[in-house]
Design a protein around this motif. Structure first.
Motif, PDB file in Angstrom:
ATOM      1  N   ASP A  89      86.905 -16.008  40.855  1.00 59.47           N
ATOM      2  CA  ASP A  89      87.595 -14.833  40.315  1.00 59.47           C
ATOM      3  C   ASP A  89      86.678 -13.630  40.156  1.00 59.47           C
ATOM      4  N   GLY A  90      85.760 -13.458  41.130  1.00 57.82           N
ATOM      5  CA  GLY A  90      84.873 -12.313  41.112  1.00 57.82           C
ATOM      6  C   GLY A  90      83.736 -12.407  40.120  1.00 57.82           C
ATOM      7  N   ARG A  91      83.541 -13.586  39.522  1.00 61.28           N
ATOM      8  CA  ARG A  91      82.468 -13.763  38.546  1.00 61.28           C
ATOM      9  C   ARG A  91      81.517 -14.854  38.994  1.00 61.28           C
ATOM     10  N   HIS A  92      80.327 -14.850  38.391  1.00 57.92           N
ATOM     11  CA  HIS A  92      79.304 -15.852  38.679  1.00 57.92           C
ATOM     12  C   HIS A  92      78.721 -16.303  37.348  1.00 57.92           C
ATOM     13  N   THR A 106      93.254 -24.202  41.451  1.00 62.28           N
ATOM     14  CA  THR A 106      94.348 -23.538  42.164  1.00 62.28           C
ATOM     15  C   THR A 106      93.909 -22.274  42.889  1.00 62.28           C
ATOM     16  N   ARG A 107      92.638 -21.883  42.709  1.00 58.99           N
ATOM     17  CA  ARG A 107      92.116 -20.685  43.385  1.00 58.99           C
ATOM     18  C   ARG A 107      90.763 -21.016  44.011  1.00 58.99           C
ATOM     19  N   PRO A 108      90.352 -20.253  45.036  1.00 62.68           N
ATOM     20  CA  PRO A 108      89.070 -20.544  45.681  1.00 62.68           C
ATOM     21  C   PRO A 108      87.913 -20.526  44.679  1.00 62.68           C
ATOM     22  N   TYR A 109      86.972 -21.441  44.878  1.00 61.36           N
ATOM     23  CA  TYR A 109      85.778 -21.464  44.034  1.00 61.36           C
ATOM     24  C   TYR A 109      84.606 -22.036  44.807  1.00 61.36           C
ATOM     25  N   LYS A 110      83.439 -21.834  44.241  1.00 65.08           N
ATOM     26  CA  LYS A 110      82.219 -22.409  44.788  1.00 65.08           C
ATOM     27  C   LYS A 110      81.351 -22.844  43.617  1.00 65.08           C
ATOM     28  N   VAL A 111      80.881 -24.081  43.648  1.00 67.19           N
ATOM     29  CA  VAL A 111      79.998 -24.625  42.615  1.00 67.19           C
ATOM     30  C   VAL A 111      78.704 -25.063  43.285  1.00 67.19           C
ATOM     31  N   VAL A 112      77.584 -24.601  42.768  1.00 69.50           N
ATOM     32  CA  VAL A 112      76.287 -24.871  43.381  1.00 69.50           C
ATOM     33  C   VAL A 112      75.388 -25.570  42.371  1.00 69.50           C
ATOM     34  N   MET A 113      74.745 -26.654  42.799  1.00 66.54           N
ATOM     35  CA  MET A 113      73.684 -27.313  42.045  1.00 66.54           C
ATOM     36  C   MET A 113      72.386 -27.077  42.814  1.00 66.54           C
ATOM     37  N   PRO A 114      71.550 -26.119  42.404  1.00 66.95           N
ATOM     38  CA  PRO A 114      70.382 -25.747  43.206  1.00 66.95           C
ATOM     39  C   PRO A 114      69.227 -26.737  43.134  1.00 66.95           C
ATOM     40  N   GLU A 115      69.321 -27.727  42.246  1.00 65.42           N
ATOM     41  CA  GLU A 115      68.235 -28.708  42.087  1.00 65.42           C
ATOM     42  C   GLU A 115      68.848 -30.054  41.742  1.00 65.42           C
ATOM     43  N   ASN A 116      68.016 -31.076  41.639  1.00 66.08           N
ATOM     44  CA  ASN A 116      68.524 -32.388  41.245  1.00 66.08           C
ATOM     45  C   ASN A 116      69.293 -32.261  39.928  1.00 66.08           C
ATOM     46  N   PHE A 117      70.385 -33.013  39.789  1.00 64.84           N
ATOM     47  CA  PHE A 117      71.256 -32.777  38.647  1.00 64.84           C
ATOM     48  C   PHE A 117      71.937 -34.055  38.179  1.00 64.84           C
ATOM     49  N   ARG A 118      72.336 -34.017  36.920  1.00 65.05           N
ATOM     50  CA  ARG A 118      73.289 -34.952  36.322  1.00 65.05           C
ATOM     51  C   ARG A 118      74.257 -34.110  35.518  1.00 65.05           C
ATOM     52  N   LEU A 119      75.553 -34.401  35.625  1.00 64.43           N
ATOM     53  CA  LEU A 119      76.532 -33.589  34.901  1.00 64.43           C
ATOM     54  C   LEU A 119      77.769 -34.409  34.568  1.00 64.43           C
ATOM     55  N   VAL A 120      78.552 -33.864  33.649  1.00 61.06           N
ATOM     56  CA  VAL A 120      79.857 -34.426  33.302  1.00 61.06           C
ATOM     57  C   VAL A 120      80.907 -33.443  33.779  1.00 61.06           C
ATOM     58  N   ASP A 121      81.897 -33.937  34.535  1.00 57.33           N
ATOM     59  CA  ASP A 121      82.957 -33.105  35.118  1.00 57.33           C
ATOM     60  C   ASP A 121      84.288 -33.544  34.511  1.00 57.33           C
ATOM     61  N   VAL A 122      84.916 -32.658  33.739  1.00 57.63           N
ATOM     62  CA  VAL A 122      86.189 -32.959  33.087  1.00 57.63           C
ATOM     63  C   VAL A 122      87.314 -32.272  33.852  1.00 57.63           C
ATOM     64  N   MET A 123      88.326 -33.049  34.253  1.00 60.66           N
ATOM     65  CA  MET A 123      89.498 -32.498  34.924  1.00 60.66           C
ATOM     66  C   MET A 123      90.695 -32.658  33.999  1.00 60.66           C
ATOM     67  N   VAL A 124      91.358 -31.544  33.674  1.00 57.71           N
ATOM     68  CA  VAL A 124      92.484 -31.584  32.745  1.00 57.71           C
ATOM     69  C   VAL A 124      93.629 -30.753  33.326  1.00 57.71           C
ATOM     70  N   VAL A 129      96.549 -28.362  28.253  1.00 60.47           N
ATOM     71  CA  VAL A 129      95.907 -27.348  27.417  1.00 60.47           C
ATOM     72  C   VAL A 129      96.812 -26.137  27.211  1.00 60.47           C
ATOM     73  N   GLY A 130      98.086 -26.237  27.643  1.00 58.73           N
ATOM     74  CA  GLY A 130      99.054 -25.197  27.360  1.00 58.73           C
ATOM     75  C   GLY A 130      98.835 -23.896  28.095  1.00 58.73           C
ATOM     76  N   LEU A 131      98.244 -23.950  29.273  1.00 64.46           N
ATOM     77  CA  LEU A 131      97.967 -22.737  30.043  1.00 64.46           C
ATOM     78  C   LEU A 131      98.537 -22.863  31.450  1.00 64.46           C
ATOM     79  N   THR A 132      99.010 -21.753  31.980  1.00 63.50           N
ATOM     80  CA  THR A 132      99.309 -21.691  33.406  1.00 63.50           C
ATOM     81  C   THR A 132      98.040 -21.250  34.125  1.00 63.50           C
ATOM     82  N   ALA A 133      98.031 -21.397  35.449  1.00 59.61           N
ATOM     83  CA  ALA A 133      96.854 -20.978  36.208  1.00 59.61           C
ATOM     84  C   ALA A 133      96.550 -19.487  36.025  1.00 59.61           C
ATOM     85  N   PRO A 134      97.546 -18.586  36.087  1.00 62.14           N
ATOM     86  CA  PRO A 134      97.226 -17.167  35.871  1.00 62.14           C
ATOM     87  C   PRO A 134      96.678 -16.891  34.471  1.00 62.14           C
ATOM     88  N   GLU A 135      97.191 -17.603  33.472  1.00 57.34           N
ATOM     89  CA  GLU A 135      96.717 -17.386  32.099  1.00 57.34           C
ATOM     90  C   GLU A 135      95.268 -17.830  31.931  1.00 57.34           C
TER      91      GLU A 135
END
Length: 311
Positions: A89-92, A106-124, A129-135
């Motif tokens: 959405d035009g932000r980084h 629902t919209r284009p995105y790019k996620v970059v891990m520039p180095e070795n990583f461990r992370l938690v990814d939550v999909m909801v 959460v009571g939101l539409t995609a535009p909201e």
């Protein structure tokens, strides 16, 4: 604004090895897991994935891969080690532990891990959460502190899942409710910060109310009147903000209760619980009352639904 399908993949520094696992992952499904996912926990409509990988690595969802006919999801990332960059959405947004950042499938995105990583990814799902995609658009690719307030609570919970996820299998329903409640409340808090607008204020109140209701579904005296009192608004105003979403407060509470029951009936780990108890856990007391409402909503009784799933 740069289109994400025009962005070049991030290259390794001169002289470094090429990215592991192919380096670039093109995402085709809304809930496609990241390469390197080591463990996944499903909490009803929430999925928490623990991911470990070698960077640089990229997750790219170009516009041509998005199917608008299928429901998307919001994804919240909490790094454990390494750094995560999110473009949408035009932000980084750039985050490291204990920060959080979200993006929308629902919209284009790019996620970059520039180095070795461990992370938690939550999909909801947006509904949870009571939101539409535009909201949700004002909230994407914005770093959240993770050091104070609701963000700190969610960050700590996700860190615990990242470190001890394999040891909490018996508490998944409780943890799922905590993840949903904190995520919804955090979205509401962030919406209040990014815009001062009557519509945003109503949406923020709606998010708080929905989080409040989901935490109290088992309470038999939960009602539109009690919710209005709890949030210091009139019953008429409560009905008005729900009407903006095309539903009444009472109908929404009932649908949430039934949706939770259906989720639990679909979970083989809860097969030891009687059907009537499943209803009571969501505030639907009386086996015949629960069965009738479930059939009216889904076209089958709770017992039949569980039996069909098992077969």
């Amino acid at each position: 604004m740069v289109r994400l399908d025009e962005l070049e993949p991030v290259r390794a520094a001169a002289g470094s090895a090429p990215p592991g696992r192919g380096g670039v992952q093109i995402v085709r499904e809304h809930d496609e897991p990241l390469d390197g996912t080591t463990r996944t926990h499903q909490f009803g409509g929430v999925r928490v994935a623990l991911v470990k990988g070698s960077g640089p690595a990229e997750l790219i969802r170009p516009n041509r891969q998005i199917d608008t006919r299928t429901a998307g999801c919001l994804r919240v990332v909490r790094p454990m080690t390494g750094e995560v960059w999110v473009f949408q959405d035009g932000r980084h947004g750039t985050v490291r532990a204990p920060q959080l950042v979200c993006f929308d499938s629902t919209r284009p995105y790019k996620v970059v891990m520039p180095e070795n990583f461990r992370l938690v990814d939550v999909m909801v799902t947006h509904r949870l959460v009571g939101l539409t995609a535009p909201e949700a658009e004002p909230l994407t690719a914005r770093p959240w502190s993770g050091a104070e307030g609701l963000a700190a609570l969610l960050s700590s919970l996700l860190e615990g899942l990242g470190r001890h996820g394999s040891q909490v299998e018996t508490a998944v329903d409780l943890l799922g409710g905590s993840v949903v409640g904190l995520t919804a409340a955090l979205f509401a808090e962030r919406m209040r910060e990014v815009a001062e607008d009557p519509q945003i204020a109503r949406q923020t109140l709606m998010l708080h109310i929905q989080a409040h209701v989901r935490e109290r579904l088992a309470e038999p005296d939960l009602s539109p009147a009690s919710i209005a009192r709890e949030h210091h608004v009139s019953l008429r105003y409560l009905q008005k903000i729900f009407q903006e979403h095309g539903i009444s407060p009472a109908r929404w509470i009932r649908d949430e209760r039934l949706a939770r029951c259906r989720t639990e009936l679909a979970d083989p780990a809860l097969d030891h619980l009687p059907v009537a108890l499943i209803g009571e856990r969501a505030g639907l007391y009386g086996a015949s009352h629960f069965s009738r409402q479930f059939r009216d909503r889904y076209g089958t009784t709770p017992t039949e639904y569980r039996r069909e799933r098992a077969s």
